[in-house]
Structure formats: C-alpha cells, structure tokens
Design a protein around this motif. Structure first.
Motif, mmCIF file in Angstrom:
data_model
loop_
_atom_site.group_PDB
_atom_site.id
_atom_site.type_symbol
_atom_site.label_atom_id
_atom_site.label_comp_id
_atom_site.label_asym_id
_atom_site.label_seq_id
_atom_site.Cartn_x
_atom_site.Cartn_y
_atom_site.Cartn_z
ATOM 1 N N LEU A 94 0.806 -1.218 0.000
ATOM 2 C CA LEU A 94 0.000 0.000 0.000
ATOM 3 C C LEU A 94 0.843 1.273 0.000
ATOM 4 O O LEU A 94 0.361 2.332 -0.398
ATOM 5 N N LYS A 95 2.089 1.208 0.426
ATOM 6 C CA LYS A 95 2.921 2.403 0.538
ATOM 7 C C LYS A 95 3.095 3.165 -0.772
ATOM 8 O O LYS A 95 2.943 4.382 -0.802
ATOM 9 N N PRO A 96 3.415 2.503 -1.913
ATOM 10 C CA PRO A 96 3.549 3.276 -3.159
ATOM 11 C C PRO A 96 2.254 3.987 -3.552
ATOM 12 O O PRO A 96 2.273 5.125 -4.022
ATOM 13 N N GLN A 97 1.121 3.325 -3.338
ATOM 14 C CA GLN A 97 -0.163 3.950 -3.671
ATOM 15 C C GLN A 97 -0.415 5.161 -2.779
ATOM 16 O O GLN A 97 -0.904 6.192 -3.246
ATOM 17 N N GLN A 98 -0.077 5.057 -1.496
ATOM 18 C CA GLN A 98 -0.255 6.187 -0.589
ATOM 19 C C GLN A 98 0.645 7.348 -0.985
ATOM 20 O O GLN A 98 0.218 8.510 -0.977
ATOM 21 N N LYS A 99 1.886 7.067 -1.375
ATOM 22 C CA LYS A 99 2.812 8.114 -1.815
ATOM 23 C C LYS A 99 2.277 8.802 -3.068
ATOM 24 O O LYS A 99 2.343 10.021 -3.195
ATOM 25 N N MET A 100 1.726 8.016 -3.995
ATOM 26 C CA MET A 100 1.175 8.579 -5.231
ATOM 27 C C MET A 100 -0.033 9.451 -4.911
ATOM 28 O O MET A 100 -0.187 10.541 -5.502
ATOM 29 N N ASP A 101 -0.877 9.026 -4.011
ATOM 30 C CA ASP A 101 -2.042 9.832 -3.623
ATOM 31 C C ASP A 101 -1.613 11.150 -2.996
ATOM 32 O O ASP A 101 -2.197 12.204 -3.285
ATOM 33 N N GLU A 102 -0.585 11.113 -2.131
ATOM 34 C CA GLU A 102 -0.069 12.354 -1.531
ATOM 35 C C GLU A 102 0.474 13.286 -2.596
ATOM 36 O O GLU A 102 0.234 14.496 -2.575
ATOM 37 N N TRP A 103 1.217 12.748 -3.558
ATOM 38 C CA TRP A 103 1.783 13.561 -4.631
ATOM 39 C C TRP A 103 0.678 14.197 -5.453
ATOM 40 O O TRP A 103 0.745 15.380 -5.795
ATOM 41 N N LYS A 104 -0.367 13.414 -5.780
ATOM 42 C CA LYS A 104 -1.488 13.951 -6.571
ATOM 43 C C LYS A 104 -2.183 15.089 -5.834
ATOM 44 O O LYS A 104 -2.515 16.111 -6.434
ATOM 45 N N ARG A 105 -2.412 14.920 -4.523
ATOM 46 C CA ARG A 105 -3.074 15.981 -3.752
ATOM 47 C C ARG A 105 -2.226 17.256 -3.770
ATOM 48 O O ARG A 105 -2.744 18.353 -3.971
ATOM 49 N N ALA A 106 -0.928 17.098 -3.562
ATOM 50 C CA ALA A 106 -0.060 18.266 -3.557
ATOM 51 C C ALA A 106 0.034 18.894 -4.937
ATOM 52 O O ALA A 106 0.005 20.130 -5.087
ATOM 53 N N TYR A 107 0.099 18.127 -5.981
ATOM 54 C CA TYR A 107 0.229 18.636 -7.346
ATOM 55 C C TYR A 107 -1.020 19.389 -7.772
ATOM 56 O O TYR A 107 -0.944 20.465 -8.346
ATOM 57 N N TYR A 108 -2.204 18.806 -7.496
ATOM 58 C CA TYR A 108 -3.438 19.418 -7.948
ATOM 59 C C TYR A 108 -3.886 20.561 -7.047
ATOM 60 O O TYR A 108 -4.810 21.295 -7.385
ATOM 61 N N MET A 109 -3.277 20.730 -5.870
ATOM 62 C CA MET A 109 -3.588 21.880 -5.031
ATOM 63 C C MET A 109 -3.101 23.162 -5.708
ATOM 64 O O MET A 109 -3.691 24.222 -5.556
ATOM 65 N N VAL A 110 -1.995 23.068 -6.426
ATOM 66 C CA VAL A 110 -1.426 24.221 -7.123
ATOM 67 C C VAL A 110 -2.270 24.478 -8.334
ATOM 68 O O VAL A 110 -2.882 25.326 -8.685
#
Length: 110
Positions: A94-110
């Motif tokens: 689950l760790k890679p999926q969680q990292k990808m979800d965090e990256w997506k949230r941070a990327y799309y916040m901008v």
C-alpha cells in the motif's frame, strides 16, 4: 482443523494451547494428505482410570474454573476489524499507492 493459518494465527493458537495446557501438533495429515492442526486434552490419548464420581465432579469444577481464568485474558483482548490490512506485506504494497495519492493531492492543489 486444516492448517491454513497465517503466522499470526499460528502464534495465537500456540499461546492459547499453552494457556489451556493442551497438546498442539502441526504435523498430522488426514486421509486426503491435507495438513492438520490437532489439539488434544491432557491425557486424552491415555486410557481412563476408574474413579468415583464425587472426585470427578470436583476435578471437573476445578478444571472449568481454570479454563475460565485462562480465557478471561482473551475476553479482554482487542479484536482487529476484518478487512484491515495488518500484515507486513500488505502494508508494504500500500505504501507506493499512498505516496502517489499524496503527490497527486499536492500537485493538484497548485
């Protein structure tokens, strides 16, 4: 019981058998060559001795009280909800999926 237990479940069964003074064997097989876990009561494989019924009822009452004391510990134990990924391998997957979800949230916040 068929031996299809995870490592955590095998540890639990081993602890339970020790607490209840049961004999536990992991290396027995049925007629279909399926690996079995077998629990025996102490002295279950020995021939019974003839004793009077009064001492049997006292022994039985003491044995029941001892089992109740041993099981009280398990009554108070926390039970994990089914479906929770609790094994090491599943958490690591689950760790890679969680990292990808965090990256997506941070990327799309901008």
């Amino acid at each position: 019981m068929p031996n299809m237990f995870s490592a955590g479940e095998r540890g639990f069964l081993t602890d339970l058998a020790q607490d209840l003074h049961l004999t536990l064997s992991w290396d027995e097989y049925d007629e279909e060559d399926q690996n079995l876990v077998v629990l025996h009561f102490p002295g279950a494989l020995e021939s019974p001795l003839d004793e009077d019924s009064e001492s049997d009822s006292q022994d039985e009452a003491e044995a029941t009280a001892a089992v109740d004391r041993a099981l009280r510990k398990y009554d108070k134990a926390k039970v994990l909800a089914e479906g929770i990924e609790s094994t090491f391998d599943s958490r690591e997957e689950l760790k890679p999926q969680q990292k990808m979800d965090e990256w997506k949230r941070a990327y799309y916040m901008v």
